[in-house]
Motif scaffolding. Sequence first.
Motif, PDB file in Angstrom:
ATOM      1  N   ASN A  82      84.362  15.515 -21.900  1.00  0.00           N
ATOM      2  CA  ASN A  82      85.500  16.094 -22.614  1.00  0.00           C
ATOM      3  C   ASN A  82      86.574  16.601 -21.661  1.00  0.00           C
ATOM      4  O   ASN A  82      87.774  16.493 -21.937  1.00  0.00           O
ATOM      5  CB  ASN A  82      85.026  17.225 -23.518  1.00  0.00           C
ATOM      6  CG  ASN A  82      86.014  17.544 -24.622  1.00  0.00           C
ATOM      7  OD1 ASN A  82      86.537  16.642 -25.275  1.00  0.00           O
ATOM      8  ND2 ASN A  82      86.278  18.822 -24.838  1.00  0.00           N
ATOM      9  N   GLU A  83      86.161  17.159 -20.539  1.00  0.00           N
ATOM     10  CA  GLU A  83      87.130  17.634 -19.546  1.00  0.00           C
ATOM     11  C   GLU A  83      87.982  16.482 -19.023  1.00  0.00           C
ATOM     12  O   GLU A  83      89.191  16.616 -18.840  1.00  0.00           O
ATOM     13  CB  GLU A  83      86.402  18.334 -18.399  1.00  0.00           C
ATOM     14  CG  GLU A  83      85.865  19.714 -18.766  1.00  0.00           C
ATOM     15  CD  GLU A  83      85.099  20.367 -17.619  1.00  0.00           C
ATOM     16  OE1 GLU A  83      84.856  19.677 -16.607  1.00  0.00           O
ATOM     17  OE2 GLU A  83      84.754  21.566 -17.755  1.00  0.00           O
ATOM     18  N   GLU A  84      87.346  15.341 -18.813  1.00  0.00           N
ATOM     19  CA  GLU A  84      88.094  14.170 -18.350  1.00  0.00           C
ATOM     20  C   GLU A  84      89.075  13.696 -19.430  1.00  0.00           C
ATOM     21  O   GLU A  84      90.227  13.370 -19.133  1.00  0.00           O
ATOM     22  CB  GLU A  84      87.138  13.038 -17.983  1.00  0.00           C
ATOM     23  CG  GLU A  84      87.865  11.793 -17.490  1.00  0.00           C
ATOM     24  CD  GLU A  84      86.931  10.735 -16.925  1.00  0.00           C
ATOM     25  OE1 GLU A  84      87.333   9.560 -16.916  1.00  0.00           O
ATOM     26  OE2 GLU A  84      85.813  11.084 -16.488  1.00  0.00           O
ATOM     27  N   LEU A  85      88.625  13.684 -20.660  1.00  0.00           N
ATOM     28  CA  LEU A  85      89.486  13.254 -21.757  1.00  0.00           C
ATOM     29  C   LEU A  85      90.644  14.212 -21.984  1.00  0.00           C
ATOM     30  O   LEU A  85      91.769  13.797 -22.293  1.00  0.00           O
ATOM     31  CB  LEU A  85      88.654  13.118 -23.036  1.00  0.00           C
ATOM     32  CG  LEU A  85      87.700  11.921 -23.063  1.00  0.00           C
ATOM     33  CD1 LEU A  85      86.648  12.093 -24.153  1.00  0.00           C
ATOM     34  CD2 LEU A  85      88.474  10.622 -23.266  1.00  0.00           C
ATOM     35  N   MET A  86      90.394  15.507 -21.826  1.00  0.00           N
ATOM     36  CA  MET A  86      91.456  16.498 -22.005  1.00  0.00           C
ATOM     37  C   MET A  86      92.564  16.314 -20.977  1.00  0.00           C
ATOM     38  O   MET A  86      93.732  16.595 -21.256  1.00  0.00           O
ATOM     39  CB  MET A  86      90.869  17.911 -21.925  1.00  0.00           C
ATOM     40  CG  MET A  86      90.044  18.293 -23.139  1.00  0.00           C
ATOM     41  SD  MET A  86      89.255  19.923 -22.975  1.00  0.00           S
ATOM     42  CE  MET A  86      90.687  20.981 -22.878  1.00  0.00           C
ATOM     43  N   GLY A  87      92.204  15.813 -19.792  1.00  0.00           N
ATOM     44  CA  GLY A  87      93.208  15.543 -18.768  1.00  0.00           C
ATOM     45  C   GLY A  87      94.150  14.427 -19.176  1.00  0.00           C
ATOM     46  O   GLY A  87      95.230  14.264 -18.597  1.00  0.00           O
TER      47      GLY A  87
END
Length: 238
Positions: free
Chosen positions: A108-113
């Motif tokens: 999710n952290e990667e997608l939020m970027g």
Amino acid sequence: MKKIILPLMVVLFTACKEKNEKREVSFPEEKTVETPKDTLTKALEEEPALLSLDDVADTTFVRLRDYNRDFVYDMKYATDDNFLKTKVYDCAECYVRAKTAKALIAANEELMGQGYRIKFFDCYRPHDVQKKMWKIVPNPQYVADPAKGSIHNKGGAVDITLVDTDGNELEMGTGFDFFGKEAHHDYTGHPDEVLKNRKLLKETMEKHGFWSIRTEWWHYNLTSASNGKVANFRWDCE
């Protein structure tokens, strides 16, 4: 007589002028109007402080929102908005094993970027619920046979999609729990936008240790959880 009246008038005028200059004019006290906080922000502030997964055993069941608040939830089986057309969870919660939670948070952290977030339709599923689903639809094409169990029952599977910064779901070609060829990963008849969205979700999840089911674009299993134990852990409804 005129000489007396004139000085008296001057004295009276001066006294009145001084009195008026010393008088303080008071105005009603201004009241500060507070702008109501954003509903989501207020709700998050009322939540207890986030917990840490650092010292949690990988096999422990955790409620995801206790450890991260960047996800979106629409737990379909806590409603009748699902292919079963009935509610099979007492209340909407997303529990997974701790190792699954860590992988989901990283993905999710990667997608939020990139301006997106993961939205959940289903997470860990108690074995009793699997039995209930099998009783309603005893078809292995749609429901895993409880005799074998599902990776959902092991806390290592999730049903998800992506939303944008405004919470709008990305177009994935079909809805959740659509059982037709259009839901398959290898179906190429969708517009380029749909294929791009599916690819983003699939590649990101695979990068963080998940693998997909060919027939369901929304379903992802954590590879390291596939050999885990079927569980019947039940959560309390608040």
